[in-house]
Design a protein around this motif. Structure first.
Motif, PDB file in Angstrom:
ATOM      1  N   GLY A  26     -28.655 105.534 -58.623  1.00 15.70           N
ATOM      2  CA  GLY A  26     -28.354 104.106 -58.552  1.00 15.70           C
ATOM      3  C   GLY A  26     -28.453 103.442 -59.916  1.00 15.70           C
ATOM      4  O   GLY A  26     -27.598 102.635 -60.295  1.00 15.70           O
ATOM      5  N   LEU A  27     -29.485 103.788 -60.686  1.00 14.26           N
ATOM      6  CA  LEU A  27     -29.634 103.220 -62.030  1.00 14.26           C
ATOM      7  C   LEU A  27     -28.514 103.660 -62.964  1.00 14.26           C
ATOM      8  O   LEU A  27     -28.013 102.863 -63.771  1.00 14.26           O
ATOM      9  CB  LEU A  27     -30.990 103.606 -62.626  1.00 14.26           C
ATOM     10  N   VAL A  28     -28.095 104.908 -62.841  1.00 12.31           N
ATOM     11  CA  VAL A  28     -26.979 105.397 -63.662  1.00 12.31           C
ATOM     12  C   VAL A  28     -25.709 104.614 -63.329  1.00 12.31           C
ATOM     13  O   VAL A  28     -24.978 104.181 -64.228  1.00 12.31           O
ATOM     14  CB  VAL A  28     -26.767 106.918 -63.468  1.00 12.31           C
ATOM     15  N   TRP A  29     -25.455 104.402 -62.044  1.00 13.59           N
ATOM     16  CA  TRP A  29     -24.270 103.635 -61.646  1.00 13.59           C
ATOM     17  C   TRP A  29     -24.348 102.184 -62.118  1.00 13.59           C
ATOM     18  O   TRP A  29     -23.341 101.607 -62.527  1.00 13.59           O
ATOM     19  CB  TRP A  29     -24.055 103.706 -60.129  1.00 13.59           C
ATOM     20  N   ILE A  30     -25.532 101.594 -62.070  1.00 18.50           N
ATOM     21  CA  ILE A  30     -25.700 100.232 -62.591  1.00 18.50           C
ATOM     22  C   ILE A  30     -25.304 100.194 -64.067  1.00 18.50           C
ATOM     23  O   ILE A  30     -24.564  99.311 -64.506  1.00 18.50           O
ATOM     24  CB  ILE A  30     -27.147  99.725 -62.408  1.00 18.50           C
ATOM     25  N   MET A  31     -25.785 101.165 -64.828  1.00 15.86           N
ATOM     26  CA  MET A  31     -25.485 101.219 -66.255  1.00 15.86           C
ATOM     27  C   MET A  31     -23.982 101.419 -66.490  1.00 15.86           C
ATOM     28  O   MET A  31     -23.373 100.707 -67.298  1.00 15.86           O
ATOM     29  CB  MET A  31     -26.263 102.343 -66.925  1.00 15.86           C
ATOM     30  N   LEU A  32     -23.373 102.369 -65.791  1.00 19.71           N
ATOM     31  CA  LEU A  32     -21.954 102.647 -65.989  1.00 19.71           C
ATOM     32  C   LEU A  32     -21.082 101.448 -65.626  1.00 19.71           C
ATOM     33  O   LEU A  32     -20.149 101.106 -66.365  1.00 19.71           O
ATOM     34  CB  LEU A  32     -21.536 103.876 -65.177  1.00 19.71           C
ATOM     35  N   ILE A  33     -21.398 100.829 -64.508  1.00 19.39           N
ATOM     36  CA  ILE A  33     -20.614  99.663 -64.077  1.00 19.39           C
ATOM     37  C   ILE A  33     -20.792  98.509 -65.055  1.00 19.39           C
ATOM     38  O   ILE A  33     -19.823  97.829 -65.419  1.00 19.39           O
ATOM     39  CB  ILE A  33     -21.005  99.243 -62.635  1.00 19.39           C
ATOM     40  N   SER A  34     -22.025  98.293 -65.511  1.00 18.59           N
ATOM     41  CA  SER A  34     -22.290  97.195 -66.449  1.00 18.59           C
ATOM     42  C   SER A  34     -21.575  97.410 -67.775  1.00 18.59           C
ATOM     43  O   SER A  34     -20.970  96.477 -68.323  1.00 18.59           O
ATOM     44  CB  SER A  34     -23.793  97.035 -66.685  1.00 18.59           C
ATOM     45  N   VAL A  35     -21.626  98.631 -68.302  1.00 20.80           N
ATOM     46  CA  VAL A  35     -20.935  98.925 -69.570  1.00 20.80           C
ATOM     47  C   VAL A  35     -19.431  98.760 -69.396  1.00 20.80           C
ATOM     48  O   VAL A  35     -18.760  98.147 -70.240  1.00 20.80           O
ATOM     49  CB  VAL A  35     -21.298 100.345 -70.074  1.00 20.80           C
ATOM     50  N   ALA A  36     -18.887  99.288 -68.317  1.00 23.82           N
ATOM     51  CA  ALA A  36     -17.450  99.158 -68.066  1.00 23.82           C
ATOM     52  C   ALA A  36     -17.054  97.686 -67.941  1.00 23.82           C
ATOM     53  O   ALA A  36     -16.020  97.266 -68.491  1.00 23.82           O
ATOM     54  CB  ALA A  36     -17.060  99.920 -66.799  1.00 23.82           C
ATOM     55  N   ASP A  37     -17.878  96.896 -67.268  1.00 26.15           N
ATOM     56  CA  ASP A  37     -17.580  95.479 -67.107  1.00 26.15           C
ATOM     57  C   ASP A  37     -17.591  94.753 -68.449  1.00 26.15           C
ATOM     58  O   ASP A  37     -16.717  93.927 -68.727  1.00 26.15           O
ATOM     59  CB  ASP A  37     -18.564  94.827 -66.134  1.00 26.15           C
ATOM     60  N   VAL A  38     -18.562  95.058 -69.292  1.00 23.45           N
ATOM     61  CA  VAL A  38     -18.640  94.422 -70.613  1.00 23.45           C
ATOM     62  C   VAL A  38     -17.416  94.788 -71.453  1.00 23.45           C
ATOM     63  O   VAL A  38     -16.791  93.921 -72.078  1.00 23.45           O
ATOM     64  CB  VAL A  38     -19.949  94.811 -71.338  1.00 23.45           C
ATOM     65  N   VAL A  39     -17.059  96.058 -71.458  1.00 27.48           N
ATOM     66  CA  VAL A  39     -15.894  96.492 -72.237  1.00 27.48           C
ATOM     67  C   VAL A  39     -14.626  95.824 -71.719  1.00 27.48           C
ATOM     68  O   VAL A  39     -13.832  95.276 -72.495  1.00 27.48           O
ATOM     69  CB  VAL A  39     -15.763  98.038 -72.214  1.00 27.48           C
ATOM     70  N   LEU A  40     -14.443  95.848 -70.413  1.00 27.72           N
ATOM     71  CA  LEU A  40     -13.245  95.225 -69.839  1.00 27.72           C
ATOM     72  C   LEU A  40     -13.222  93.716 -70.069  1.00 27.72           C
ATOM     73  O   LEU A  40     -12.177  93.134 -70.340  1.00 27.72           O
ATOM     74  CB  LEU A  40     -13.141  95.537 -68.349  1.00 27.72           C
ATOM     75  N   ARG A  41     -14.382  93.080 -69.971  1.00 28.89           N
ATOM     76  CA  ARG A  41     -14.465  91.624 -70.125  1.00 28.89           C
ATOM     77  C   ARG A  41     -14.176  91.201 -71.569  1.00 28.89           C
ATOM     78  O   ARG A  41     -13.384  90.294 -71.808  1.00 28.89           O
ATOM     79  CB  ARG A  41     -15.850  91.134 -69.716  1.00 28.89           C
ATOM     80  N   TYR A  42     -14.807  91.846 -72.536  1.00 27.48           N
ATOM     81  CA  TYR A  42     -14.725  91.371 -73.919  1.00 27.48           C
ATOM     82  C   TYR A  42     -13.653  92.047 -74.757  1.00 27.48           C
ATOM     83  O   TYR A  42     -13.215  91.480 -75.744  1.00 27.48           O
ATOM     84  CB  TYR A  42     -16.092  91.492 -74.597  1.00 27.48           C
ATOM     85  N   PHE A  44     -10.712  93.697 -73.221  1.00 26.16           N
ATOM     86  CA  PHE A  44      -9.425  93.537 -72.548  1.00 26.16           C
ATOM     87  C   PHE A  44      -9.277  92.215 -71.790  1.00 26.16           C
ATOM     88  O   PHE A  44      -8.250  91.969 -71.178  1.00 26.16           O
ATOM     89  CB  PHE A  44      -9.194  94.712 -71.583  1.00 26.16           C
ATOM     90  N   ARG A  45     -10.314  91.377 -71.825  1.00 25.08           N
ATOM     91  CA  ARG A  45     -10.308  90.098 -71.115  1.00 25.08           C
ATOM     92  C   ARG A  45      -9.953  90.260 -69.625  1.00 25.08           C
ATOM     93  O   ARG A  45      -9.237  89.463 -69.045  1.00 25.08           O
ATOM     94  CB  ARG A  45      -9.329  89.119 -71.768  1.00 25.08           C
ATOM     95  N   ALA A  46     -10.473  91.329 -69.040  1.00 24.13           N
ATOM     96  CA  ALA A  46     -10.208  91.622 -67.629  1.00 24.13           C
ATOM     97  C   ALA A  46     -11.499  92.090 -66.959  1.00 24.13           C
ATOM     98  O   ALA A  46     -11.689  93.284 -66.718  1.00 24.13           O
ATOM     99  CB  ALA A  46      -9.123  92.688 -67.519  1.00 24.13           C
ATOM    100  N   PRO A  47     -12.418  91.165 -66.661  1.00 25.67           N
ATOM    101  CA  PRO A  47     -13.691  91.572 -66.051  1.00 25.67           C
ATOM    102  C   PRO A  47     -13.505  92.128 -64.637  1.00 25.67           C
ATOM    103  O   PRO A  47     -12.509  91.840 -63.975  1.00 25.67           O
ATOM    104  CB  PRO A  47     -14.488  90.273 -66.028  1.00 25.67           C
ATOM    105  N   MET A  48     -14.466  92.922 -64.238  1.00 24.25           N
ATOM    106  CA  MET A  48     -14.469  93.439 -62.871  1.00 24.25           C
ATOM    107  C   MET A  48     -15.206  92.416 -62.005  1.00 24.25           C
ATOM    108  O   MET A  48     -16.418  92.252 -62.134  1.00 24.25           O
ATOM    109  CB  MET A  48     -15.176  94.799 -62.810  1.00 24.25           C
ATOM    110  N   ALA A  49     -14.505  91.744 -61.144  1.00 20.18           N
ATOM    111  CA  ALA A  49     -15.082  90.660 -60.339  1.00 20.18           C
ATOM    112  C   ALA A  49     -16.192  91.144 -59.418  1.00 20.18           C
ATOM    113  O   ALA A  49     -17.084  90.384 -59.050  1.00 20.18           O
ATOM    114  CB  ALA A  49     -13.976  89.978 -59.531  1.00 20.18           C
ATOM    115  N   TRP A  50     -16.190  92.384 -59.059  1.00 18.68           N
ATOM    116  CA  TRP A  50     -17.131  92.924 -58.089  1.00 18.68           C
ATOM    117  C   TRP A  50     -18.382  93.528 -58.707  1.00 18.68           C
ATOM    118  O   TRP A  50     -19.317  93.877 -57.990  1.00 18.68           O
ATOM    119  CB  TRP A  50     -16.434  93.994 -57.246  1.00 18.68           C
ATOM    120  N   SER A  51     -18.433  93.676 -60.026  1.00 23.14           N
ATOM    121  CA  SER A  51     -19.527  94.431 -60.647  1.00 23.14           C
ATOM    122  C   SER A  51     -20.903  93.807 -60.411  1.00 23.14           C
ATOM    123  O   SER A  51     -21.859  94.520 -60.091  1.00 23.14           O
ATOM    124  CB  SER A  51     -19.275  94.611 -62.144  1.00 23.14           C
TER     125      SER A  51
END
Length: 160
Positions: A26-42, A44-51
């Motif tokens: 669960g902690l690994v998934w939290i980290m992966l989702i959070s990193v992916a969300d930050v990269v996509l947000r800042y 590509f300007r496309a955040p993951m709304a569900w993260s």
């Protein structure tokens, strides 16, 4: 009786190891989702709304409750030791003899409430609303599962 307690202790250790693996995952998934969300947000300007929803309403709950019994077994939980450190060994043992059954009763009640809440969410087909929708019981089930392990750990501690 001793062999039975040793067997129960070994079985509980295996269950706690599985639960801790789930918490770690669960902690690994939290980290992966959070990193992916930050990269996509800042980038590509496309955040993951569900993260945020999936990490706070599912993964964090799972990580916390699945790790609680193993954390207690290792004595790595937060403990207020200011007073306890000043007690003699005999008084410390007496304090543990009084507090462990009380702790067991409290967590057994919490476990029962968690079972009832999870069952209610399941029978009523309750759904978590947000960017993602999933059955609410999937989020709630981790509380009684994790606390049930802790209740078993406390009971075995009392039995010796």
């Amino acid at each position: 009786m001793v062999k039975l307690l040793i067997g129960l202790h070994k079985a509980l250790r295996r269950l706690e190891a599985v639960a801790m693996a789930g918490a770690s995952l669960g902690l690994v998934w939290i980290m992966l989702i959070s990193v992916a969300d930050v990269v996509l947000r800042y980038v590509f300007r496309a955040p993951m709304a569900w993260s945020f929803q999936i990490t706070t309403e599912f993964l964090m709950i799972a990580a916390f409750f699945l790790a609680v019994s193993e954390t207690y077994r290792r004595r790595e939980h937060v403990a207020v030791t200011l007073l306890v450190r000043r007690l003699g060994a005999r008084t410390r043992n007496l304090a543990a003899l009084v507090t462990t059954p009380l702790t067991l009763a409290l967590f057994a009640a919490l476990c029962w409430i968690g079972i009832l809440e999870t069952g209610q969410a399941l029978s009523r087909n309750l759904v978590v609303f947000g960017a993602l929708q999933w059955p609410k019981w999937l989020s709630l089930v981790f509380m009684p599962l994790g606390i049930a392990l802790l209740v078993m750990r406390l009971a075995l501690e009392l039995l010796g």
